[in-house]
Design a protein around this motif. Structure first.
Motif, mmCIF file in Angstrom:
data_model
loop_
_atom_site.group_PDB
_atom_site.id
_atom_site.type_symbol
_atom_site.label_atom_id
_atom_site.label_comp_id
_atom_site.label_asym_id
_atom_site.label_seq_id
_atom_site.Cartn_x
_atom_site.Cartn_y
_atom_site.Cartn_z
ATOM 1 N N THR A 1 0.816 -1.214 0.000
ATOM 2 C CA THR A 1 0.000 0.000 0.000
ATOM 3 C C THR A 1 0.852 1.268 0.000
ATOM 4 O OG1 THR A 1 -1.725 -1.165 1.203
ATOM 5 C CG2 THR A 1 -1.840 1.226 1.211
ATOM 6 N N VAL A 2 1.832 1.312 0.878
ATOM 7 C CA VAL A 2 2.611 2.537 1.066
ATOM 8 C C VAL A 2 3.737 2.665 0.042
ATOM 9 C CG1 VAL A 2 4.070 3.806 2.691
ATOM 10 C CG2 VAL A 2 2.026 2.628 3.509
ATOM 11 N N GLN A 3 4.508 1.599 -0.157
ATOM 12 C CA GLN A 3 5.680 1.693 -1.013
ATOM 13 C C GLN A 3 5.407 1.274 -2.449
ATOM 14 O OE1 GLN A 3 9.222 -0.082 0.579
ATOM 15 N NE2 GLN A 3 8.653 0.426 2.667
ATOM 16 N N TYR A 4 4.227 0.802 -2.705
ATOM 17 C CA TYR A 4 3.982 0.135 -3.972
ATOM 18 C C TYR A 4 2.630 0.506 -4.536
ATOM 19 C CZ TYR A 4 5.167 -3.769 -6.986
ATOM 20 O OH TYR A 4 5.532 -4.559 -8.028
ATOM 21 N N GLY A 5 2.350 1.775 -4.488
ATOM 22 C CA GLY A 5 1.069 2.243 -4.992
ATOM 23 C C GLY A 5 1.260 3.070 -6.235
ATOM 24 N N ASN A 6 0.528 4.146 -6.317
ATOM 25 C CA ASN A 6 0.624 4.977 -7.512
ATOM 26 C C ASN A 6 1.812 5.927 -7.464
ATOM 27 O OD1 ASN A 6 -0.408 6.760 -5.646
ATOM 28 N ND2 ASN A 6 -2.272 7.192 -6.771
ATOM 29 N N ASN A 7 2.763 5.643 -6.578
ATOM 30 C CA ASN A 7 4.016 6.381 -6.565
ATOM 31 C C ASN A 7 5.034 5.747 -7.516
ATOM 32 O OD1 ASN A 7 4.157 4.124 -4.890
ATOM 33 N ND2 ASN A 7 5.671 5.040 -3.529
ATOM 34 N N LEU A 8 4.689 4.624 -8.140
ATOM 35 C CA LEU A 8 5.555 4.001 -9.134
ATOM 36 C C LEU A 8 5.507 4.817 -10.421
ATOM 37 C CD1 LEU A 8 4.609 0.247 -8.652
ATOM 38 C CD2 LEU A 8 6.696 1.381 -7.888
ATOM 39 N N PRO A 9 6.598 4.800 -11.189
ATOM 40 C CA PRO A 9 6.612 5.554 -12.447
ATOM 41 C C PRO A 9 5.460 5.133 -13.369
ATOM 42 C CG PRO A 9 8.812 4.758 -11.901
ATOM 43 C CD PRO A 9 7.864 4.138 -10.916
ATOM 44 N N ASP B 1 12.439 -7.115 -1.863
ATOM 45 C CA ASP B 1 13.301 -7.136 -3.053
ATOM 46 C C ASP B 1 12.488 -6.873 -4.318
ATOM 47 O OD1 ASP B 1 15.550 -7.678 -1.505
ATOM 48 O OD2 ASP B 1 15.513 -9.838 -1.920
ATOM 49 N N ALA B 2 11.307 -7.477 -4.406
ATOM 50 C CA ALA B 2 10.440 -7.276 -5.563
ATOM 51 C C ALA B 2 9.987 -5.822 -5.652
ATOM 52 C CB ALA B 2 9.238 -8.216 -5.496
ATOM 53 N N ILE B 3 9.671 -5.235 -4.521
ATOM 54 C CA ILE B 3 9.261 -3.828 -4.495
ATOM 55 C C ILE B 3 10.407 -2.930 -4.936
ATOM 56 C CG2 ILE B 3 8.625 -1.928 -2.937
ATOM 57 C CD1 ILE B 3 6.878 -4.020 -1.435
ATOM 58 N N LYS B 4 11.586 -3.232 -4.472
ATOM 59 C CA LYS B 4 12.763 -2.447 -4.871
ATOM 60 C C LYS B 4 12.965 -2.518 -6.386
ATOM 61 C CE LYS B 4 16.152 -2.588 -2.071
ATOM 62 N NZ LYS B 4 17.317 -2.986 -1.271
ATOM 63 N N LEU B 5 12.807 -3.717 -6.956
ATOM 64 C CA LEU B 5 12.919 -3.876 -8.402
ATOM 65 C C LEU B 5 11.854 -3.048 -9.111
ATOM 66 C CD1 LEU B 5 14.062 -5.216 -10.955
ATOM 67 C CD2 LEU B 5 12.563 -7.177 -10.474
ATOM 68 N N ALA B 6 10.645 -3.090 -8.627
ATOM 69 C CA ALA B 6 9.552 -2.341 -9.249
ATOM 70 C C ALA B 6 9.776 -0.842 -9.166
ATOM 71 C CB ALA B 6 8.228 -2.704 -8.605
ATOM 72 N N GLN B 7 10.355 -0.386 -8.078
ATOM 73 C CA GLN B 7 10.607 1.037 -7.933
ATOM 74 C C GLN B 7 11.667 1.514 -8.919
ATOM 75 O OE1 GLN B 7 11.393 1.029 -3.724
ATOM 76 N NE2 GLN B 7 9.309 1.713 -3.238
ATOM 77 N N THR B 8 12.540 0.595 -9.344
ATOM 78 C CA THR B 8 13.535 0.915 -10.355
ATOM 79 C C THR B 8 12.889 0.862 -11.739
ATOM 80 O OG1 THR B 8 15.285 0.002 -8.990
ATOM 81 C CG2 THR B 8 15.767 0.241 -11.329
ATOM 82 N N LEU C 1 9.996 -6.347 -13.238
ATOM 83 C CA LEU C 1 9.268 -7.202 -12.299
ATOM 84 C C LEU C 1 8.234 -8.052 -13.039
ATOM 85 C CD1 LEU C 1 8.683 -7.915 -9.282
ATOM 86 C CD2 LEU C 1 6.934 -6.142 -9.389
ATOM 87 N N LEU C 2 7.527 -7.446 -13.985
ATOM 88 C CA LEU C 2 6.541 -8.194 -14.764
ATOM 89 C C LEU C 2 7.205 -9.318 -15.550
ATOM 90 C CD1 LEU C 2 4.244 -5.340 -16.136
ATOM 91 C CD2 LEU C 2 3.839 -6.826 -14.170
ATOM 92 N N VAL C 3 8.373 -9.055 -16.112
ATOM 93 C CA VAL C 3 9.117 -10.080 -16.851
ATOM 94 C C VAL C 3 9.505 -11.214 -15.908
ATOM 95 C CG1 VAL C 3 11.271 -10.564 -18.092
ATOM 96 C CG2 VAL C 3 9.948 -8.514 -18.643
ATOM 97 N N ALA C 4 10.062 -10.866 -14.755
ATOM 98 C CA ALA C 4 10.517 -11.878 -13.793
ATOM 99 C C ALA C 4 9.373 -12.770 -13.320
ATOM 100 C CB ALA C 4 11.192 -11.205 -12.604
ATOM 101 N N ALA C 5 8.178 -12.209 -13.221
ATOM 102 C CA ALA C 5 7.016 -12.968 -12.743
ATOM 103 C C ALA C 5 6.290 -13.707 -13.865
ATOM 104 C CB ALA C 5 6.042 -12.029 -12.034
ATOM 105 N N GLY C 6 6.668 -13.446 -15.107
ATOM 106 C CA GLY C 6 5.991 -14.074 -16.233
ATOM 107 C C GLY C 6 4.704 -13.385 -16.628
ATOM 108 N N ALA D 1 2.605 -9.497 -9.356
ATOM 109 C CA ALA D 1 3.958 -9.911 -9.746
ATOM 110 C C ALA D 1 4.881 -9.920 -8.534
ATOM 111 C CB ALA D 1 4.502 -8.984 -10.829
ATOM 112 N N ALA D 2 4.792 -8.891 -7.709
ATOM 113 C CA ALA D 2 5.619 -8.833 -6.499
ATOM 114 C C ALA D 2 5.250 -9.955 -5.542
ATOM 115 C CB ALA D 2 5.464 -7.476 -5.818
ATOM 116 N N LEU D 3 3.968 -10.203 -5.394
ATOM 117 C CA LEU D 3 3.523 -11.281 -4.511
ATOM 118 C C LEU D 3 3.987 -12.638 -5.027
ATOM 119 C CD1 LEU D 3 -0.058 -10.009 -3.668
ATOM 120 C CD2 LEU D 3 1.876 -10.210 -2.088
ATOM 121 N N LYS D 4 3.903 -12.837 -6.323
ATOM 122 C CA LYS D 4 4.343 -14.109 -6.901
ATOM 123 C C LYS D 4 5.826 -14.345 -6.615
ATOM 124 C CE LYS D 4 4.494 -16.742 -11.192
ATOM 125 N NZ LYS D 4 4.210 -16.715 -12.640
ATOM 126 N N LEU D 5 6.646 -13.325 -6.839
ATOM 127 C CA LEU D 5 8.078 -13.474 -6.610
ATOM 128 C C LEU D 5 8.417 -13.598 -5.129
ATOM 129 C CD1 LEU D 5 9.610 -11.059 -9.250
ATOM 130 C CD2 LEU D 5 9.345 -13.531 -9.374
#
Length: 103
Positions: A30-38, A68-75, A80-85, A54-58
């Motif tokens: 909710t806090v780190q992984y919401g609409n604050n992503l690019p 770690d998944a959140i950190k990847l998504a923030q970059t 992250l979508l690729v890594a999760a399929g 995708a983050a939950l799957k990984l």
């Protein structure tokens, strides 16, 4: 501004994480992984499901892996979508069923 979790996201958290970790997983998403992503500034809880699933799957139900998944998504959440399929098929996340069974 944080975006709440959809009912399906909450269900996947409950399936993956032990009861003692669910609140932390929910807060992270909710806090780190919401609409604050690019490019997600106007997304709601349903539009964010693909990235959140995708983050939950990984994570496989592990808080450190979720971080770690959140950190990847923030970059770059596309990685992250690729890594999760979930990159090639925009509806693949809707068919994903967590294999872990939280205790």
């Amino acid at each position: 501004m944080s975006v709440g979790l959809s009912r399906d996201t909450q269900r996947k958290i409950a399936s993956l994480f032990a009861a003692s970790s669910r609140a932390q997983a929910s807060e992270l998403l909710t806090v780190q992984y919401g609409n604050n992503l690019p490019f997600c500034h106007n997304d709601d809880e349903y539009q964010l499901e693909r990235i959140r699933f995708a983050a939950l799957k990984l994570s496989a139900g592990n808080i450190d892996k979720l971080k770690d998944a959140i950190k990847l998504a923030q970059t770059d959440w596309r990685d992250l979508l690729v890594a999760a399929g979930f990159a090639e098929d925009t509806t693949a996340h809707k068919r994903w069923i967590p294999q872990n069974s939280a205790g």
